[in-house]
Scaffold this active site. Structure first.
Site, PDB file in Angstrom:
ATOM      1  N   GLY A  85       0.978  -1.510   0.675  1.00 51.03           N
ATOM      2  CA  GLY A  85      -0.098   0.375  -0.242  1.00 51.03           C
ATOM      3  C   GLY A  85       0.953   1.110  -0.027  1.00 51.03           C
ATOM      4  CG  ASP A  86       0.277   3.836   3.263  1.00 52.25           C
ATOM      5  OD1 ASP A  86      -0.804   3.864   2.620  1.00 52.25           O
ATOM      6  OD2 ASP A  86       0.055   4.231   4.553  1.00 52.25           O
TER       7      ASP A  86
END
Lengths: 729, 729
Positions: free
Chosen positions: A306-307
């Site tokens: 994700g991030d």
């Protein structure tokens, strides 16, 4: 098996409720969530307990003392017009001052200034402090930009949440692990955290080292978001290390690349590939040290795709070096399922499904919508699961909120059961595939299932007509490979490939851009097709203006694009013909954004053509949307665009079978209703008929030998059929 | 004046009828027509008697004896795929064998072979006779083409008529005047013809020397048609003469240009410009010798700007050398009127109006349609006439046919009267213009009013959205100039210009292609705009991918085109705003084919944006169709496309007044109804209000001083108003 493979969120204030739902859903893992804390005795509730972990973010105590050891980001200013012979550029103009400051370290060494009107680098400039670059000897009415290092003052994801949810929080600062003291501190943090979190046996790395490229503008609104972007890995320290390791000086422009930041749509240059590899080696080696600590403590290490995944490149050469146990990511559709489920070198892969248990969905009176979101997400993802399942599924948010919707709880339990059933059937063996198809682009395997993504599979007008191809492929009964132009140059085309797909817009990494100026690649593909294989182009395939052609494989595709330089040539081939490829079409075909000015060469079969109401049916008018072409012993197919739909997935399947001369083999392990997919698992002799709709469906079903029967499927249903005995491997 | 300025067709069998209609229409000239002969006493019927004359075509008696002195044409074969290491190319494949043979003169000297997959010229080939070129050392799966000289066996226009009308005729052969004996013969023919045609006082040159590029395919269907094309001027003899005159060897590829044949849409190269100039000098010098003969005989010389005008270039530097008296051409609309009416260096310019008096229109029961065609053609052309009238009008075909329709005869008489009235009012002085606007492209003045033409103003899907700009300009109260990029480089931008227009698709001569890679041009225009002028772009103006921009003047226009390499950059400017430019718009604006993926930069005013039904109104979606931008002291406007309509003409007028900061001056000599044009002739103090529709219209009318009144106009009507006294020059 009614238990396992499922992760649910929990909270120290909701232990009994968690147990109840865990039992209903057969969940064997719990996780924390933003703003919640795990119960102390979490390991009594579930076999696996995940806790989020931030490697580089939020340790402000350290950050505030080691202000020189924070992360940087490489940026380009806006275009600034010179009107006189000097120009002062306010380099942070247009950027969020809450997020970014100027990294004043040795600008003359690391920064660059360009005259973007000539394309030339300019050396007559000084950083005069206070965020100002003064350029002298400018040419009036040329535009200039400055590449510079900014200080990253605020973690991008936290800032996003702050802005989006109006959270009142202390800014998380972000440490740069390339500083030795900081990295030692990071390792100590890890060690200490493990000791303090004995109730956790899975460390869920929400961040590793570097965030994807996400910066905000002066209004604190998102300015630039690139889930694949490397600018936040860049720093003076990284550039120095690169020079030491690769023996040449990396330039800011190697990453800035005229403000494109070498995003996923831009052909990667040699220097950018070097920089990616350099970063991957650093990230994976560094993370490995943390993973080793975690493993020594008897815990598993899980990466959130994700991030802060940048530099891990799950389909790259170095990912394996991290020795991770698992990967988790959010599921948007079939493409994200496959992107996750095919990641190699981990023990298991988990998908986080929708809806997120947040108040924006779980408010009184919204239960039906929550169930609908669950069904839609599940059914979309399920097609891909049948081909290559995830190992685990999970939900996020606040379980208390979901618990208030009993019908939702019941339906989610059914989904969990169906998930486990699919894993049991499809997880152990490769399902039957009638064909092997290869997606050809500049990235190849390295960005498997990541093509045409802007952020996570976001809906962009410029991409959905191409993304539909991958979404269709994610659930079709074919083997899917991702190959690059460099692969073809180095090793030719793999023997098992039946069809090559080239998808996208001119000048992008997905269509191929300059690669189509390489006659070796062009000739290799022509030969391969002529020898009996298939080539399918979508949008502007093989596009590169050269030699009077726009599509370099116009001869294979049977079409070219009129760029207004051959209007004088008459175009007679405008008659639409019925074809194997369009046999299941009802109504109009949806080409999404479609493609303008495509015309058919002589001999090509036009399967669909649009003639505007403005025109008579005459020569030289009409835009071909779909065509089929014989090329030596092989075949080419052109499609103007292919957003995902059941009908379009079938169209693509038929195009692939036709292109590879295997039309006769299509109706094996096959359901003829376009809304029904069929997956066949030879090892267990099981067939799954998957109803992708929320309506009842009837279909003719053909088994492996082509023997036909009629089936009825309930809404959303999978019907499992076993015929004969499983084949031996 | 009830008489003069009108030409009608006649026939030796229809003398009395001709006299009657000449009287009704005030015709002072008669002409012959295909298949008719002038009466012996034609000069008794009319003051001017035109007879068609073919300079090089149809003298088969000579041609059959001098078979080596016929015309050639330079062609490229189709793309031929090599699959082995030798390749035999049948060079005439795909071409009409009725029209074309192989010119076997010294192939090794004049022909070229290209590997179009690499772009390289190949020298390992031989012409083996019988139309076959054998290429050795070919690379398998590369495509090859041969540039070669064909013999031109049949005049293209005659062949076209043969095919279209199924005429049974002897093939007209075409002589090459570059052979001395042939040219002497041509002159003798001319001399002889003059002597034999004492009843003619205007020689109407239906052909001069070279036909525009028009060749047919193996089915004798049109294959390639380019009204601007030079391949039929090319021959071994021309190439030799070129070398002697210019000191370097011209190559076939200089004209073939990858099969584009350097058509009107392709930026002319230096070598092609040399070749055009070379041809112009030759054609004008040669024609002059014929014109001198005609003049010596007391006759006028008139050129038909139709079949064989190539090399005359009426807006070129050498046209004047022919010493012509007149030009005649067919009128399709306002653009063709201006193309004809502004031709310099002749005494008069004549337009042939529609309908043509042929049986396809003039059959029993079709009178209303014939009148409608007349009105439509006339009203369309009339707008342009008001700005710069033709000197004469005419009709073609068989007058007997028209005579059967009395209402048509009456209406045509009214048109003739109106034509003369316009000539009287508008022919003597320049009408008032509120602005001077310049169309900027690669051709400039040389192809004035010839932009975006494929054949004569034919309706092509790829051009009508741009042609509408010129059609609008042809009748708007502005001065129109055509300027080139080279003009700007050499001389800057003329002081009188208020607004520059750049119109067309990327990579074409009309948008400008590579010229936008020239920073000198880019900076010159930026500076000029910033100093207080206007720049309007339509379609893909200033398009050239460089420096992260697609539109090189994105900063001036305020928009750029998303080519899928900056999708990561957020685009917030999507709110549509009312504006001066759109003040007269009712309903939707018609952008024709429009333009995809245009987005507005920050600060630009979005005047129109399309957001597909598929999308929510969110960031990063929507396609800007119309925008306005302040740039220093000047202004930029972007328009996605502008097919001609009354509303779009007004939109363009408003855009031009706004861009040049002269909004306050628009309502001078102005009618506010978009269907009504106003032309003002200061010298005579006359205003014309022109109703461009077949309906009654009301309008507010503003005189030169802005004083307002209300007017009513009958269908198609022009109302003339005189206010005060004429201004002195």
């Amino acid at each position: 098996m009614r238990r396992g493979r499922v992760t649910i969120p929990t909270d120290e204030n909701y232990v009994d409720g968690t147990k109840k739902i865990a039992d209903l859903w057969g969940a064997d893992a719990v996780r924390d969530c933003d703003g919640t804390h795990l119960p102390k005795n979490a390991l009594e509730i579930a076999e696996k307990v995940y806790n989020t972990y931030f490697v580089v973010r939020g340790d402000n105590e350290w950050a505030d003392v080691h202000t020189d050891e924070l992360q940087s980001v490489l940026l380009m200013t806006d275009y600034v017009l010179a009107t006189e012979e000097t120009l002062v550029v306010d380099i942070l103009k247009g950027y969020s001052h809450d997020q970014l400051g100027v990294n004043e370290e040795n600008p003359k060494k690391y920064w660059q200034v360009f005259d973007r009107t000539t394309g030339e680098e300019i050396f007559t400039w000084e950083y005069v402090g206070n965020g100002q670059v003064c350029i002298s000897d400018t040419i009036p009415y040329h535009e200039y930009t400055v590449n510079f290092f900014a200080k990253n003052l605020w973690d991008s994801t936290q800032m996003y949440n702050y802005i989006t949810n109006h959270w009142d929080i202390e800014k998380h600062k972000v440490m740069e692990p390339r500083f030795e003291a900081t990295f030692e501190h990071i390792k100590e943090n890890m060690q200490k955290w493990c000791a303090e979190n004995q109730n956790v046996n899975v460390v869920r790395y929400t961040t590793f080292l570097y965030h994807f490229f996400l910066v905000f503008n002066e209004m604190n609104k998102e300015k630039h978001v690139d889930w694949f972007g490397y600018p936040m890995t860049a720093s003076p320290r990284a550039f120095d290390a690169f020079e030491a390791e690769y023996g040449y000086i990396l330039k800011s422009e190697d990453i800035v690349a005229q403000g494109t930041y070498q995003n996923n749509f831009v052909n990667p240059t040699k220097r950018f590939r070097d920089y990616m590899e350099f970063t991957e080696k650093y990230v994976t080696k560094t993370v490995r040290e943390l993973v080793d600590i975690v493993h020594a403590e008897g815990k598993e290490a899980m990466m959130f795709l994700g991030d802060s995944w940048i530099g891990t490149e799950p389909y790259g050469d170095h990912f394996k070096d991290m020795n991770l146990d698992a990967v988790v990511g959010s599921v948007g559709g079939g493409v994200t399922v496959r992107m996750l489920s095919e990641i190699p070198h981990v023990k298991y892969r988990e998908g986080r499904f929708l809806p997120y248990f947040f108040p924006d969905t779980f408010f009184a009176g919204n239960e039906e919508n929550a169930i609908e979101e669950l069904n839609r997400n599940w059914v979309t993802a399920r097609r891909a699961m049948m081909r290559k399942p995830l190992d685990r599924m999970g939900f996020g948010g606040y379980l208390q909120l979901a618990a208030k919707f009993p019908k939702f709880i019941k339906r989610a339990g059914e989904v969990c059961d169906e998930f486990r059933a699919i894993c049991d059937a499809a997880g152990k063996e490769k399902p039957y595939a009638g064909l092997t198809v290869a997606v050809l682009n500049a990235w190849g395997v390295k960005r498997s299932w990541m093509c045409h993504m802007v952020a996570h599979e976001l809906w962009y007008q410029q991409v959905y007509s191409y993304q539909g191809v991958y979404e269709a492929l994610s659930g079709l009964p074919v083997n899917v490979k991702f190959i690059s132009f460099d692969d073809i140059k180095a090793n030719g085309i793999d023997e098992d490939i039946d069809v090559i797909l080239n998808v996208g817009e001119e000048g992008t990494a997905f269509s191929g851009g300059d690669y189509w100026n390489d006659s070796e690649i062009v000739a290799a593909i022509r030969k391969w097709v002529a020898e009996g294989h298939g080539f399918i182009g979508v949008g502007e395939p093989t596009a590169y203006r050269k030699g009077g052609r726009f599509f370099q494989l116009a001869d294979v595709l049977g079409v070219d694009k009129e760029k207004s330089i051959t209007l004088s040539e008459d175009k007679y081939n405008i008659e639409k013909k019925p074809h194997f490829i369009t046999a299941d079409v009802t109504g109009e075909i949806d080409y999404g954004e479609g493609m303008k000015n495509i015309y058919a060469l002589q001999g090509t079969e036009v399967l669909d053509i649009t003639i505007s109401d403005r025109f008579q049916r005459n020569v030289n008018v009409g835009e071909v949307k779909l065509s089929a072409n014989e090329y030596g012993g092989g075949r080419g197919v052109y499609i103007a665009g292919l957003p995902y739909s059941a009908q379009n997935a079938r169209l693509l399947l038929r195009a692939m079978f036709w292109a590879s001369h295997k039309e006769e083999e299509m109706k094996r392990a096959f359901a003829d209703n376009v809304c029904v997919d069929c997956s066949y698992y030879p090892g267990s002799a099981k067939y799954a008929l998957i109803n992708n709709t929320h309506q009842k469906q009837h279909t003719r079903f053909f088994d492996r030998d082509g023997i036909e029967s009629v089936m009825e499927l309930n809404p959303d249903e999978i019907v499992w059929i076993t015929i004969g005995e499983g084949e031996k491997e």
